[in-house]
Scaffold this motif. Sequence first.
Motif, mmCIF file in Angstrom:
data_model
loop_
_atom_site.group_PDB
_atom_site.id
_atom_site.type_symbol
_atom_site.label_atom_id
_atom_site.label_comp_id
_atom_site.label_asym_id
_atom_site.label_seq_id
_atom_site.Cartn_x
_atom_site.Cartn_y
_atom_site.Cartn_z
ATOM 1 N N LYS A 382 0.837 -1.192 0.000
ATOM 2 C CA LYS A 382 0.000 0.000 0.000
ATOM 3 C C LYS A 382 0.879 1.252 0.000
ATOM 4 C CE LYS A 382 -4.539 -1.237 1.722
ATOM 5 N NZ LYS A 382 -5.682 -0.785 2.536
ATOM 6 N N TYR A 383 0.346 2.296 -0.617
ATOM 7 C CA TYR A 383 1.086 3.554 -0.710
ATOM 8 C C TYR A 383 0.348 4.647 0.056
ATOM 9 C CZ TYR A 383 3.949 1.436 -4.326
ATOM 10 O OH TYR A 383 4.814 0.627 -5.005
ATOM 11 N N HIS A 384 1.151 5.535 0.647
ATOM 12 C CA HIS A 384 0.598 6.634 1.442
ATOM 13 C C HIS A 384 0.507 7.882 0.568
ATOM 14 C CE1 HIS A 384 0.756 9.020 5.491
ATOM 15 N NE2 HIS A 384 -0.328 9.284 4.774
ATOM 16 N N LEU A 399 -10.872 10.293 -3.070
ATOM 17 C CA LEU A 399 -11.040 9.209 -2.098
ATOM 18 C C LEU A 399 -11.698 7.999 -2.743
ATOM 19 C CD1 LEU A 399 -11.021 8.102 0.812
ATOM 20 C CD2 LEU A 399 -13.209 9.269 1.176
ATOM 21 N N ALA A 403 -9.770 4.524 -3.212
ATOM 22 C CA ALA A 403 -10.294 3.441 -2.375
ATOM 23 C C ALA A 403 -10.667 2.227 -3.201
ATOM 24 C CB ALA A 403 -11.507 3.945 -1.590
ATOM 25 N N ARG A 406 -7.758 -0.226 -3.607
ATOM 26 C CA ARG A 406 -7.316 -0.907 -2.391
ATOM 27 C C ARG A 406 -5.779 -0.950 -2.254
ATOM 28 N NH1 ARG A 406 -11.738 -3.628 -0.284
ATOM 29 N NH2 ARG A 406 -13.475 -3.893 -1.733
ATOM 30 N N LYS A 407 -5.127 0.049 -2.796
ATOM 31 C CA LYS A 407 -3.653 0.083 -2.740
ATOM 32 C C LYS A 407 -3.129 1.348 -2.063
ATOM 33 C CE LYS A 407 -0.821 -2.016 -4.841
ATOM 34 N NZ LYS A 407 0.178 -3.014 -4.425
ATOM 35 N N PHE A 408 -4.021 2.146 -1.478
ATOM 36 C CA PHE A 408 -3.589 3.444 -0.970
ATOM 37 C C PHE A 408 -4.156 3.746 0.410
ATOM 38 C CE2 PHE A 408 -3.914 3.779 -5.623
ATOM 39 C CZ PHE A 408 -2.607 4.132 -5.941
ATOM 40 N N TYR A 409 -3.316 4.417 1.232
ATOM 41 C CA TYR A 409 -3.789 5.138 2.404
ATOM 42 C C TYR A 409 -3.894 6.602 1.973
ATOM 43 C CZ TYR A 409 -2.065 1.072 5.037
ATOM 44 O OH TYR A 409 -1.833 -0.187 5.505
ATOM 45 N N LEU A 410 -4.952 7.253 2.353
ATOM 46 C CA LEU A 410 -5.137 8.637 1.933
ATOM 47 C C LEU A 410 -5.341 9.551 3.133
ATOM 48 C CD1 LEU A 410 -5.506 10.672 -0.431
ATOM 49 C CD2 LEU A 410 -7.961 10.211 -0.283
ATOM 50 N N ASP A 411 -4.479 10.561 3.252
ATOM 51 C CA ASP A 411 -4.676 11.634 4.219
ATOM 52 C C ASP A 411 -5.130 12.875 3.455
ATOM 53 O OD1 ASP A 411 -4.068 10.306 6.511
ATOM 54 O OD2 ASP A 411 -1.934 10.814 6.475
ATOM 55 N N GLN A 426 5.470 12.223 9.071
ATOM 56 C CA GLN A 426 4.990 11.022 8.384
ATOM 57 C C GLN A 426 5.729 10.836 7.075
ATOM 58 O OE1 GLN A 426 0.743 10.575 7.921
ATOM 59 N NE2 GLN A 426 0.295 11.826 9.718
#
Length: 504
Positions: A382-384, A399, A403, A406-411, A426
């Motif tokens: 997963k990538y940030h 988003l 989403a 299913r390969k990302f964290y999103l801030d 971070q």
Amino acid sequence: MLQELKKSHKKDFTQYILLDNKGNIIDSDGVFYSQIINKNISSLHPFFESFSYSLSIPKKELIFSCIHLNTDKGNIISDILIKTLDDDNALIIIQDLSTHYKNYQLTAQKRNESVINSQILELKNKYLKEKEEFKNNFIANFSHDIREPLSGISTFVEILNKTNLNAEQKGYVNLIYASSNHLKHMIEDILDIAKKEVGKLNLVEESFNLKVFIESLVLSHQVKAKQKSLDFELELDSKTPEFILGDPYRLKQILDNLLDNALKFTHKGEIKLHVSLNQIRANKASIHFKVSDTGIGIEEENFEKIFDSFTQLHQEHHIQGNGLGLAIAKSLIELQEGTISVTSIKDKGTTFSTNLSFKVDNSNPQKVETNSTIEIKGKKEKYHILLVEHSEITQLAVLKILAAKRKFYLDIVSDPEDVIPILENQNVDVILMDINLPKLSGDELAKQIRQLSDKTLKKTPIIALTGKVFPEDLKRYKKAKINEVVSKPFDEASLLNAINKHLK
């Protein structure tokens, strides 16, 4: 005595008057005032009353310039010399300098007019400059602001189409999609006309597959033709090069406008797009594009008018349109140093033709994936991703797109002042950044990120999300060390392809 004085003070166009210290005229030659002997000098003109006190002062000389006198010979502009003599007499010399003063006045007037005209020109240039700056700022801001909601519409229509909709709901979604596309094209046309007026309609150069491009472009028009029970025929010359270098977006605008125009004015028969190779010289391909229809046609006397902005010749047919399509097509063709021609027969059909040149790309370019085939190529599980965006619509759109993979964290950050503290605490793989942020622009924020001491942050990919994509904007983003620009309104494919390029 007067004759001797005249000789010693001789001047052209001059009257000499000898008078006593009481102002009584003793002698005169009568050039301007005649029959004045024994009269008082003050009777000739009110001016002479003003110096009667000085006639009693011996050896006094007074000179008066630019005096307007009403004489027996008419009005004159004169210089007057008054000189008191040793014998209690005085000499008045009236010299007519009307021509001199009129010429001087004319010269001064011309000089003043020149100064005034120069000031008017300066003010006019200042006004035009301010008007130009206002227009440029308006176009840039309007372009960005209008693309923001369009991005949301495009994204969520795509997302809705992937959900479990019944036939009626799909119909509504397709209607929204068609309407938003129509709105998007109208806005793009208006912005392009405005950009052309201020000299900001520019071309980019990128590699694209001509066959794939044409087939993709034709697909949507075939659907429109089918809805009107029209045949749509494509003739693509197999000799055309596979990959060419040019501006696919501008080429699409040209062909879209020509095909839309053909579909709009054709009620039976067929639409045909013919693409063929003229020649290849010095690795440059001249390609012929021809759009023909069997529509209502155009009278020959209107061939020039149809390329004017906001011109609609067939208003009696109540056909939807803004009269910009052909004007845009012509502008874009001329921007690429091409020309467009038209032939038409009333009630039988119309044909538009143009030749455009493209560089042949022999470098075996990589194929850009469509949204249906995009796979995230990075090696991480997963990538940030950090999204710096104040628009809630765009936030939600990004988003949903990320989403689904299913390969990302999103801030998500709305306030640019919060970005630096987050990056210092971070690890982030990619930064997605809106340019039109409150308090601080995205490119200025990018500069601050690149100036941080952390070497990793100096290389962290920054992708700009913006509607401001004029050449000067792109130069500014490059100077701020922004790696990529995704133009709003963006779709799933353009966003994911941009991210994919920078994943490790």
